[in-house]
Motif scaffolding. Sequence first.
Motif, short mmCIF file in Angstrom:
data_model
loop_
_atom_site.label_atom_id
_atom_site.label_comp_id
_atom_site.label_asym_id
_atom_site.label_seq_id
_atom_site.Cartn_x
_atom_site.Cartn_y
_atom_site.Cartn_z
N HIS A 23 1.84 -5.61 1.27
CA HIS A 23 3.05 -6.27 1.76
C HIS A 23 4.11 -5.23 2.16
O HIS A 23 4.74 -5.36 3.21
N LEU A 24 4.27 -4.21 1.33
CA LEU A 24 5.24 -3.15 1.65
C LEU A 24 4.82 -2.39 2.91
O LEU A 24 5.66 -2.03 3.73
N LEU A 25 3.53 -2.15 3.06
CA LEU A 25 3.04 -1.48 4.25
C LEU A 25 3.27 -2.33 5.49
O LEU A 25 3.67 -1.81 6.54
N GLY A 26 3.05 -3.63 5.38
CA GLY A 26 3.32 -4.53 6.50
C GLY A 26 4.79 -4.54 6.89
O GLY A 26 5.13 -4.51 8.07
N GLN A 27 5.67 -4.57 5.89
CA GLN A 27 7.11 -4.51 6.17
C GLN A 27 7.47 -3.21 6.86
O GLN A 27 8.27 -3.20 7.80
N LEU A 28 6.89 -2.12 6.39
CA LEU A 28 7.16 -0.81 6.98
C LEU A 28 6.73 -0.76 8.45
O LEU A 28 7.48 -0.29 9.30
N LEU A 29 5.56 -1.28 8.74
CA LEU A 29 5.07 -1.25 10.12
C LEU A 29 5.91 -2.12 11.04
O LEU A 29 6.21 -1.74 12.17
N TRP A 30 6.31 -3.31 10.56
CA TRP A 30 7.14 -4.17 11.39
C TRP A 30 8.53 -3.56 11.62
O TRP A 30 9.10 -3.68 12.71
N LYS A 31 9.05 -2.90 10.60
CA LYS A 31 10.35 -2.23 10.76
C LYS A 31 10.24 -1.09 11.76
O LYS A 31 11.13 -0.88 12.59
N ALA A 32 9.14 -0.35 11.71
CA ALA A 32 8.92 0.74 12.66
C ALA A 32 8.81 0.21 14.09
O ALA A 32 9.36 0.81 15.03
N VAL A 33 8.14 -0.91 14.26
CA VAL A 33 8.04 -1.52 15.60
C VAL A 33 9.41 -1.98 16.08
O VAL A 33 9.78 -1.75 17.23
N ALA A 34 10.17 -2.61 15.19
CA ALA A 34 11.49 -3.11 15.58
C ALA A 34 12.45 -1.98 15.93
O ALA A 34 13.25 -2.11 16.86
N VAL A 35 12.36 -0.87 15.22
CA VAL A 35 13.28 0.24 15.47
C VAL A 35 12.88 1.02 16.73
O VAL A 35 13.74 1.46 17.49
N SER A 36 11.60 1.17 16.96
CA SER A 36 11.16 1.97 18.11
C SER A 36 11.05 1.18 19.40
O SER A 36 10.99 1.78 20.48
N ALA A 37 11.03 -0.14 19.34
CA ALA A 37 10.84 -0.96 20.53
C ALA A 37 11.90 -0.76 21.62
O ALA A 37 11.54 -0.64 22.80
N PRO A 38 13.19 -0.72 21.31
CA PRO A 38 14.16 -0.55 22.40
C PRO A 38 13.97 0.75 23.18
O PRO A 38 14.02 0.76 24.41
N LEU A 39 13.70 1.82 22.48
CA LEU A 39 13.50 3.10 23.15
C LEU A 39 12.23 3.09 23.99
O LEU A 39 12.23 3.51 25.16
N LEU A 40 11.15 2.59 23.43
CA LEU A 40 9.88 2.57 24.15
C LEU A 40 9.92 1.64 25.36
O LEU A 40 9.39 1.98 26.43
N LEU A 41 10.56 0.48 25.22
CA LEU A 41 10.65 -0.44 26.35
C LEU A 41 11.53 0.13 27.47
O LEU A 41 11.22 -0.04 28.66
N THR A 42 12.59 0.82 27.10
CA THR A 42 13.45 1.44 28.11
C THR A 42 12.70 2.50 28.89
O THR A 42 12.76 2.54 30.13
N VAL A 43 11.97 3.35 28.18
CA VAL A 43 11.21 4.41 28.85
C VAL A 43 10.11 3.79 29.72
O VAL A 43 9.83 4.27 30.83
N LEU A 44 9.51 2.69 29.26
CA LEU A 44 8.49 2.01 30.05
C LEU A 44 9.06 1.46 31.35
O LEU A 44 8.48 1.65 32.42
#
Length: 88
Positions: free
Chosen positions: A8-29
């Motif tokens: 559960h903690l690993l899942g939370q960590l991965l979703w938080k990483a996706v949420a934090v990195s998504a704006p930067l990655l989508l902008t560069v895309l």
Amino acid sequence: MSPDISLHLLGQLLWKAVAVSAPLLLTVLVVGLAVSIFQVVTQIQEMSLTFIPKLLASVAILVLIGPWMLGQLIAYSSSLIRSIPRLV
């Protein structure tokens, strides 16, 4: 700590990483796609033309959304650290 809690903690960590990195990655895309379309239309094949707009967009997004990203990471870290006694 049971395997269920750690997963559960690993899942939370991965979703938080996706949420934090998504704006930067989508902008560069989006910037990369726009530059590629511009290069196809104008037939300009300059390598710095693809790199510099992505770099500028990345810096702009980090300046604008960086405090939010940092706040999200601090909130997750502090909640994880506070939950250590309960998890052990």
